[in-house]
Write a protein that holds these residues in place. Structure first.
Motif, PDB file in Angstrom:
ATOM      1  N   VAL D  25       0.671  -1.410  -0.198  1.00 14.19           N
ATOM      2  CA  VAL D  25       0.143  -0.198  -0.267  1.00 14.19           C
ATOM      3  C   VAL D  25       1.029   1.193   0.168  1.00 14.19           C
ATOM      4  CG1 VAL D  25      -1.699   1.418   1.352  1.00 14.19           C
ATOM      5  CG2 VAL D  25      -1.979  -1.096   1.030  1.00 14.19           C
ATOM      6  N   ALA D  26       1.890   1.132   0.958  1.00 15.44           N
ATOM      7  CA  ALA D  26       2.505   2.546   1.009  1.00 15.44           C
ATOM      8  C   ALA D  26       3.250   2.990  -0.461  1.00 15.44           C
ATOM      9  CB  ALA D  26       3.554   2.358   1.988  1.00 15.44           C
ATOM     10  N   HIS D  29       0.848   4.008  -2.989  1.00 17.99           N
ATOM     11  CA  HIS D  29       0.357   5.393  -2.662  1.00 17.99           C
ATOM     12  C   HIS D  29       1.227   6.393  -3.099  1.00 17.99           C
ATOM     13  CE1 HIS D  29      -0.701   8.921  -0.131  1.00 17.99           C
ATOM     14  NE2 HIS D  29       0.044   8.660   0.557  1.00 17.99           N
ATOM     15  N   GLU D  30       2.547   6.103  -2.813  1.00 17.16           N
ATOM     16  CA  GLU D  30       3.892   6.995  -3.043  1.00 17.16           C
ATOM     17  C   GLU D  30       4.012   7.117  -4.435  1.00 17.16           C
ATOM     18  OE1 GLU D  30       5.584   8.992  -1.336  1.00 17.16           O
ATOM     19  OE2 GLU D  30       5.195   8.544   0.717  1.00 17.16           O
ATOM     20  N   GLY D  33       2.104   9.618  -6.604  1.00 19.74           N
ATOM     21  CA  GLY D  33       1.998  11.015  -6.276  1.00 19.74           C
ATOM     22  C   GLY D  33       1.108  11.119  -4.847  1.00 19.74           C
ATOM     23  N   ARG D  34       1.272  10.281  -4.065  1.00 21.97           N
ATOM     24  CA  ARG D  34       0.401  10.319  -2.749  1.00 21.97           C
ATOM     25  C   ARG D  34      -0.887  10.751  -2.791  1.00 21.97           C
ATOM     26  NH1 ARG D  34       5.631  13.969  -0.543  1.00 21.97           N
ATOM     27  NH2 ARG D  34       6.863  12.192  -0.358  1.00 21.97           N
ATOM     28  N   LEU D  37      -5.196   6.805  -1.149  1.00 25.11           N
ATOM     29  CA  LEU D  37      -5.072   6.269   0.225  1.00 25.11           C
ATOM     30  C   LEU D  37      -6.437   6.353   0.819  1.00 25.11           C
ATOM     31  CD1 LEU D  37      -3.039   4.653   1.896  1.00 25.11           C
ATOM     32  CD2 LEU D  37      -2.969   6.821   3.419  1.00 25.11           C
ATOM     33  N   ASP D 169      -0.887  -1.945   6.492  1.00 24.48           N
ATOM     34  CA  ASP D 169      -0.948  -0.210   6.336  1.00 24.48           C
ATOM     35  C   ASP D 169      -2.230   0.361   5.986  1.00 24.48           C
ATOM     36  OD1 ASP D 169       1.763  -0.734   7.321  1.00 24.48           O
ATOM     37  OD2 ASP D 169       2.745   0.155   5.485  1.00 24.48           O
ATOM     38  N   ARG D 189      10.526   2.980  -7.399  1.00 19.75           N
ATOM     39  CA  ARG D 189      10.331   3.290  -6.085  1.00 19.75           C
ATOM     40  C   ARG D 189      10.959   2.144  -5.052  1.00 19.75           C
ATOM     41  NH1 ARG D 189       8.593   7.245  -2.283  1.00 19.75           N
ATOM     42  NH2 ARG D 189       8.314   6.361  -0.404  1.00 19.75           N
ATOM     43  N   GLU D 193      14.385   2.393  -3.012  1.00 18.70           N
ATOM     44  CA  GLU D 193      14.236   2.185  -1.449  1.00 18.70           C
ATOM     45  C   GLU D 193      15.488   1.166  -0.774  1.00 18.70           C
ATOM     46  OE1 GLU D 193      10.548   1.816   0.194  1.00 18.70           O
ATOM     47  OE2 GLU D 193      10.197   4.022   0.170  1.00 18.70           O
ATOM     48  N   SER D 196      18.694   2.623  -0.620  1.00 15.04           N
ATOM     49  CA  SER D 196      18.850   3.377   0.599  1.00 15.04           C
ATOM     50  C   SER D 196      18.793   2.559   1.618  1.00 15.04           C
ATOM     51  CB  SER D 196      17.486   4.570   0.597  1.00 15.04           C
ATOM     52  OG  SER D 196      17.381   5.177  -0.282  1.00 15.04           O
ATOM     53  N   ARG D 197      18.219   1.454   2.085  1.00 14.77           N
ATOM     54  CA  ARG D 197      17.846   0.797   3.005  1.00 14.77           C
ATOM     55  C   ARG D 197      19.485   0.333   3.447  1.00 14.77           C
ATOM     56  NH1 ARG D 197      14.687  -2.841   0.931  1.00 14.77           N
ATOM     57  NH2 ARG D 197      12.765  -1.400   1.869  1.00 14.77           N
ATOM     58  N   TYR D 200      21.420   2.832   4.664  1.00 14.40           N
ATOM     59  CA  TYR D 200      20.980   3.323   6.300  1.00 14.40           C
ATOM     60  C   TYR D 200      21.449   1.894   7.268  1.00 14.40           C
ATOM     61  CZ  TYR D 200      17.907   6.687   4.216  1.00 14.40           C
ATOM     62  OH  TYR D 200      17.261   7.885   3.532  1.00 14.40           O
ATOM     63  N   SER D 206      20.081  10.055   6.249  1.00 14.31           N
ATOM     64  CA  SER D 206      19.764  10.646   4.866  1.00 14.31           C
ATOM     65  C   SER D 206      19.992  12.008   4.543  1.00 14.31           C
ATOM     66  CB  SER D 206      17.892  10.346   5.191  1.00 14.31           C
ATOM     67  OG  SER D 206      17.573  10.819   6.310  1.00 14.31           O
TER      68      SER D 206
END
Lengths: 227, 227, 227, 227, 227, 227
Positions: D25-26, D29-30, D33-34, D37, D169, D189, D193, D196-197, D200, D206
């Motif tokens: 879902v997240a 949604h992102e 363009g957000r 939801l 979510d 996306r 991510e 990035s993960r 991190y 970030s």
């Protein structure tokens, strides 16, 4: 199964009932041992109304106001209609047409754990309503409920014929049989409050007026000066 | 991605739109088959306002009112601004300065699924607002939204140019294309209600006026006397 | 353990404090960098009141208003009582008798994250209250709390002696030490808004008045015509 | 007037639709363009379910689940039923019997802006539901609604045939026509991510990974040491 | 104005802090005089987590999680991040990427008065979160907030470096300076409860174990037999 | 005035009472004409519990759990404690010590319209609780309430000795005198549902199984094909 209308309920004595309006909700609630108050989410649709009367109860399905129509002819001069849905519903079960019909039968107002509409017209008519919300959402007439069976409204048990008092502070129910005693206690309380009011207005504090200092000290209250 | 402003939307006919104000929210909602009503948590900031107009829509991020500023010059005489955040937000997106700007462009009021501030000044100006809450919380101007794209406000889809009707009972949207038919149905309903009102005022009950007794009996309604 | 009363708190300067009422909640909140606003569920019990004063704080147990009685004699001319329960409670901690006592000590109003009763009498007296709800529910006097210790009310830290400003838009706290600077900033903001107001009333839009168009374009705002 | 059932809706492409479940879902949604939801008050009745499918929509009156029965035969393999009441209702419109019927038609789950019951049995069956609440309150079968007309659920417009994605979510809708593009963006996306993960997890922040320090400084971020 | 990051805060002693996890939220809350409990709308996203640590605080605008990114490098082994928006917001400020970054810095969990997403991944990672809700709603990075200034979260004042204890019962803050004394009191309470537990398990009642009968009688408790 | 403990209440027959657990809340609620269901904001603290028993009722002041201690010795094997505050309160009235005491007296669980704490320990003990929320907030022992007087909990009247059934779907009360008839009706309903379940699992739809098509057509249901 729902679908019962009880006729000829026994109502609280008219003189007793009618006197509660001027004493008000807070006083009646306190005078009966801090009981009977309906939940604070029931608010008046306009400020300044203050009524007391005898309860005619209506249990309604969600989104269906048929039983309010059924209830009208069970009402008498001095009644207040008390309506609760069988599950949470915000729909606008009630508006000016039903108010016109109820007013013609002597009903003084409505307490409804749901929505109400035609606020402007009800205000103009002077027909007060205490409701969960204002909503214009229309309802159907398909499913039966009950008239004049005991029900729970705003978290309190209401038995038909009980005294309902409603003002800007909310709504309280006084059981029919205890109404005379509660009335007497309410008057005593109002008189006592009047005496306190004058002392407070003169600058005295309740710590002295009600002799609280000793008990506060026993509980451990301590005074200190700001540094 | 957000960031679109649509110019030159087609609005519902002015004559049709303007007539809805006097008919009111409840009547328009009923007349279009009990549809279009915005959620009852949208309340007027002061009692007594009653308006109708054409929707200019604004989608805003939480805590950011920039797009309301963008929307002002897209408004025309007779519009009502409809604002919804992309996620729940109670901030005070709107106050007297924006109201002054909108009023100068002929806008009649605001419907916002968020907070509103400057209640006293808006009341004095006679610029009505229906909002989720009153809040003085300030907003930023950092992130784009959209003007005049369809959006959901109070649980209803609002297309720019639709008719918005708002009064003490809440807010209803009437789609632009169906507005003439809904207006006609609203007038018919109002006329019919007037006839019922007179009979109710004379003491008749809807069980008779609307011939409900037979169907109630079929459903199993039973009368009993209180013991 | 609860049970402390602090005497002789240092209050914000009277002249500074009293000037905030006319500037209002929204202006003070903005002028201190959009901080200090209490949650929007604290609403005035009647419209039109606008006050500022110095905070006397009272922390109370759920359903127990004893400490409000204790607080009365700690109040001075120009104070505003700020009451918060240690856990959520909607009871009617406060009514006209306490208001009479507070008014006699020069207190200007009450902010309470709980319920309030005697709305009609408080309205008549002109003693304004901002509360979570209206409720006639009575409270006991059994358990200690604190007077004039810092507390959280409506999600904001309130230190005794801070400036409280309350009007139709809600309630804001201005810390005592920053009050003079916030007052100056509030006046500057009010003056600037007056200039904007005149331009908006003449039909100008904030996109031009505040030169927003370039930055909007940089962010990617795009205009298109309705098809 | 309600009472329409639309047959033979056009559904989003099956391959596209089915791939969304693993992306979640997240991400969807992102990636769009957000947007899309549904409100966070729609929660799964048990943890760990993750589905995607095509929407079959049902509009129901408060307290009346008749149209869900009507909708069953309009469902096909890979659908998700989306149900919204015409006004707020918490009743238990749905339980294991309807789930059994839907599962037999290949339906993957339910999204309902109302109540759901038989939680234990639904968990055992592995039929996931996202609902406003759990409630055993029974419903009637008296009033029509609509099947496969566009509706608003959880504050989002759902058009029949759109892609619905639901997991721990919440729930997101992806319009049918934009689903292929959103799927591609979601994959991009997710890949980004993952990169990035790893950084991190190795302890990078970030502020560096996404080069935020300069812009933060421009906005005025200032560092100070605790005294 | 927001935009401050405080470095090098003084943290509660590690040994004291870490011992609270096993004692739990309810015991710490009771042991410090029934204070410090955050509001019960902050719930764990999965059952069974129990942590204690030192607070790093982050104040964020609605819908903007930039400052959480700023906060990561201010965290140290044994910290718990505490995030509060400046006005109510349900957006999903936090997910697995930020959790990965925080975990790499030794952070034990998050308390956020807003939404959280990636519940399944956070559960798998064993990174516990106490949040107002679950929401996938994305946030922007445009507006500054503060790191390591005191803030109010869940109705309690949190000073950076304070002890945070969180488990299935919720979240409590223990001020840094009083932590050693509260720890001692918590241990005493736990020991005392163990003794009571054994007596209760053997069938004794608290009326006897805690000698309540006399005081109940003094208060007027009366026993009567059912008719 | 509060302060009454009724001893020796008459309980519903044990065999009848105990059989309800396996039939469940939804079935009992439907079998007694869709009545008796407590509000859906009462949720189990852990999934999977399913109990039935006889009600022992406790009315408590806000923030005061003294009467729960008084109630313990009034409980017998097979009881379920039902607790309601006299006004809304979210405090943690109940935890593992009281559960230990109740379990030693044969009590099967708790229904409380307030908060509960020690969730982990209660889960480990297998002592199920249905509560309004989870909260560690401690309570005092200062003010009397009542044990075994009828009360309203979750919007339903509960008379001591009534049957309480609670599972993942919530809580229902079955009046003592009607319990045998409701049990019989519940069994009949369960049997009928089993037959329907098999037909649904085989792909039949309720429109045919329950012969709904004709009545739907009479109501005006119309089918159309998507364009």
């Amino acid at each position: 199964m729902a679908g019962t209308v009880v006729r000829g309920i026994t109502r609280a004595d008219r003189d007793v009932t009618d006197t509660f309006a001027e004493l008000g909700v807070a006083t009646a609630h306190e005078a009966q041992g801090r009981t009977g108050l309906l939940a604070p989410y029931l608010n008046p649709i306009y400020a300044g109304a203050s009524i007391s009367g005898t309860a005619v109860t209506v249990s309604v399905p969600p989104g269906d106001n048929w039983m309010i129509h059924v209830a009208v002819e069970q009402c008498a001069e001095g009644d207040i209609l008390v309506v609760a849905p069988t599950s949470r519903c915000d729909d606008g079960y009630f508006g000016e047409l039903l108010a016109t019909a109820l007013a013609a039968h002597g009903v003084r107002g409505l307490v409804i754990e749901a929505g109400c509409r035609d606020v402007r017209e009800l205000t103009r008519m002077g027909f007060p309503v205490w409701s969960r919300c204002v909503s214009a959402a229309g309802t159907v007439k398909e499913t039966l409920g009950d008239v004049n069976l005991p029900l729970v409204c705003g978290g309190q048990l209401i038995t038909p014929g009980d005294v309902i008092v409603a003002d800007d502070d909310g709504v309280v129910v006084v059981p029919r049989l205890s109404a005379p005693a509660v009335l007497e206690a309410s008057r005593a309380r109002a008189a006592k409050e009047e005496a306190s009011r004058q002392r407070y207005a003169a600058g005295e504090v309740s710590l002295d007026v009600s002799s609280m200092r000793e008990r506060l000290a026993e509980k451990g209250l301590r005074y200190m000066d700001a540094s």
